[in-house]
Design a protein around this motif. Structure first.
Motif, mmCIF file in Angstrom:
data_model
loop_
_atom_site.group_PDB
_atom_site.id
_atom_site.type_symbol
_atom_site.label_atom_id
_atom_site.label_comp_id
_atom_site.label_asym_id
_atom_site.label_seq_id
_atom_site.Cartn_x
_atom_site.Cartn_y
_atom_site.Cartn_z
ATOM 1 N N ALA A 1 -69.439 -16.952 33.185
ATOM 2 C CA ALA A 1 -69.460 -17.099 34.532
ATOM 3 C C ALA A 1 -69.077 -15.906 35.450
ATOM 4 N N LEU B 1 -75.430 -21.865 30.346
ATOM 5 C CA LEU B 1 -76.483 -20.763 31.301
ATOM 6 C C LEU B 1 -76.638 -21.440 32.566
ATOM 7 N N ARG C 1 -68.384 -21.635 29.305
ATOM 8 C CA ARG C 1 -68.890 -21.359 30.723
ATOM 9 C C ARG C 1 -68.162 -20.680 31.788
ATOM 10 N N ALA C 2 -66.792 -20.895 31.557
ATOM 11 C CA ALA C 2 -65.935 -20.098 32.439
ATOM 12 C C ALA C 2 -65.863 -18.658 32.000
ATOM 13 N N VAL D 1 -74.610 -21.875 34.746
ATOM 14 C CA VAL D 1 -73.827 -21.141 35.877
ATOM 15 C C VAL D 1 -74.152 -19.585 35.735
ATOM 16 N N ALA E 1 -64.193 -19.009 38.634
ATOM 17 C CA ALA E 1 -64.963 -19.672 37.367
ATOM 18 C C ALA E 1 -63.698 -20.824 37.072
#
Lengths: 255, 198
Positions: free
Chosen positions: B133, B83, B129-130, B85, B64
């Motif tokens: 994930a 969402l 996000r990272a 990922v 990620a």
């Protein structure tokens, strides 16, 4: 929105000006065979509208032209995807698309008459007119896809469906919609031209041809007006549907 | 899982970025080097987006990343970008929104398309996000760019909670960020050169 509303009186005034000029020219010529007046053309159209034959011709031509357009749309998307995935496919398709784009419609029509029956001619011609335009539009969309987002998708291992919906469609749909605008107009023009040459019974093209040989200029103008209206109507309908799809996929701000 | 980099060399034409780079990490660490050293290129190599000229990498697994750019889908909201990922995206929405709230983002900022967010808000979305994930290794390239000192402290605290126990490399030359994180620092420009294995 406000500017669109403001432009309506201007548009109506422009239309009224040209109709008045047409009426004046028809009266000046004084011979219906050469130039009918807008009033006479409207009268012919009003006479045609309640007849079953009129609507049968509209359904016949619209159905075939739109079928050709639809098949062309599906095929061009598939070919553009193929060209994206394979350089060989791209190299093979490029000259074919250039050739189809550059070939006159009349040549296609005459050649196509050898291959298909007159009744199916407008399907094939609409298809051939739509494919290069839509192929080029979809390719433009694909080429404009954000490479950084594609890298992100690769790193996060996004499934194909999510890549399609979040990255590819927002890039391709606006270009595809513009392509459809051009292709639909082309399909109507070339489809009816094909019918005029192929003369399938019960088509709009057949009605245009009959108007020509019987010197019924009123019918010719009325049918031409019908073609323009149908082309504009289907373009508006289709683009509205695509616009909904674009807004659904791309959110409120269309790229 | 241990991330191992051995004898990595990368040059662009005549310009050598790094040679014989060797290190390993089993948890979070900061990669420090002066600007232009090649940190971003190193991270891109670890992400599989670039090839090294020589050397080997092992133990990266599923990755990620926070990229140098935010790389958010502009039509999706900040939450939707996170969402996107996640495999079970619908079930996680509330928890993701709670994390956004921790970073000072709530209300309209979570609904607006990413294209209309400020730089700092986009960066927070990219960071979350990272963090969210599913990944074996997290590679974070200047993840605090555009964040004010308070937001940076909050983001660092979140990273500390979420990234413990798995390899995570955070490239930065921001000393305040390094201090806030408290992660061991790998000074890339001072690593001893090692002879390649015979």
């Amino acid at each position: 929105m406000e500017s669109k509303k403001k432009s309506w009186p201007g548009r109506l005034a422009a239309a009224a000006f040209w109709l008045a000029l047409w009426q004046w020219a028809a009266m000046a010529v004084g011979q219906e065979v050469f130039l009918v007046s807008p009033v006479q053309a409207a009268g012919t159209l009003i006479r045609l509208l309640p007849t079953g034959e009129f609507w049968a011709r509209v359904a016949f031509s619209s159905g075939r032209i739109l079928l050709g357009f639809g098949l062309g749309a599906v095929c061009s998307v598939a070919l553009a995807v193929g060209a994206r995935l394979s350089r060989t496919v791209e190299l093979l398709l490029d000259p074919v698309m250039q050739l189809v784009k550059a070939t006159p419609v009349a040549s296609f029509v005459i050649l196509a008459l050898v291959w298909v029956r007159g009744r199916e001619l407008s399907i094939l011609i609409s298809f051939l007119m739509a494919v290069p335009v839509l192929y080029s539009a979809v390719r433009t969309g694909i080429q404009g896809t954000d490479v950084q987002l594609l890298e992100m998708a690769r790193v996060f291992r996004l499934p194909a469906g999510r890549r399609l919906r979040a990255i590819w469609l927002p890039a391709v749909l606006p270009a595809f919609r513009e392509g459809c605008r051009t292709a639909l107009g082309l399909c109507w023009k070339s489809g009816v031209a094909a019918e005029v040459i192929g003369l399938p019974d019960g088509s709009i093209g057949d009605a245009l041809y009959r108007a020509k040989i019987t010197l019924s200029t009123g019918d010719l103008f009325a049918w031409t007006f019908v073609i323009i209206c149908l082309s504009a109507l289907f373009e508006k309908l289709f683009l509205a549907l695509l616009g909904l799809a674009v807004r659904h996929v791309c959110g409120e701000e269309e790229p | 899982m241990i991330l191992q980099v051995e004898h990595l060399t990368k040059a662009f034409g005549d310009h050598l970025l790094f040679r014989d780079l060797t290190f390993s990490v089993s948890g979070p660490a900061v990669l420090w080097a002066p600007s232009g050293w090649g940190k971003t290129t190193l991270l891109r190599i670890l992400l599989g987006l670039e090839q090294p000229d020589s050397g080997t990498i092992a133990g990266v697994g599923r990755t990620a990343a926070v990229f140098q750019e935010d790389r958010l889908c502009p039509q999706l909201s900040a939450v939707e970008n996170v969402l996107l990922v996640l495999p079970d995206d619908k079930a996680r929405r509330q928890a993701v929104e709670a994390d956004f709230a921790l970073l000072g983002m709530s209300g309209e900022a979570l609904i607006l398309p990413a294209a209309r967010l400020s730089g700092g808000q986009k960066r927070r979305a990219a960071l979350l996000r990272a963090v969210w994930a599913k990944a074996d290794t997290r590679l974070l390239d200047e993840p605090f760019t555009g964040l004010d000192p308070v937001s940076m402290e909050q983001a660092a605290a979140l990273l500390n909670r979420r990234c413990a126990g798995a390899p995570a490399l955070l490239a930065t030359h921001d000393r305040a960020a390094i201090q806030a994180l408290g992660w061991p620092v790998i000074h890339l420009d001072q690593l001893p050169k090692q002879d390649p294995a015979p």
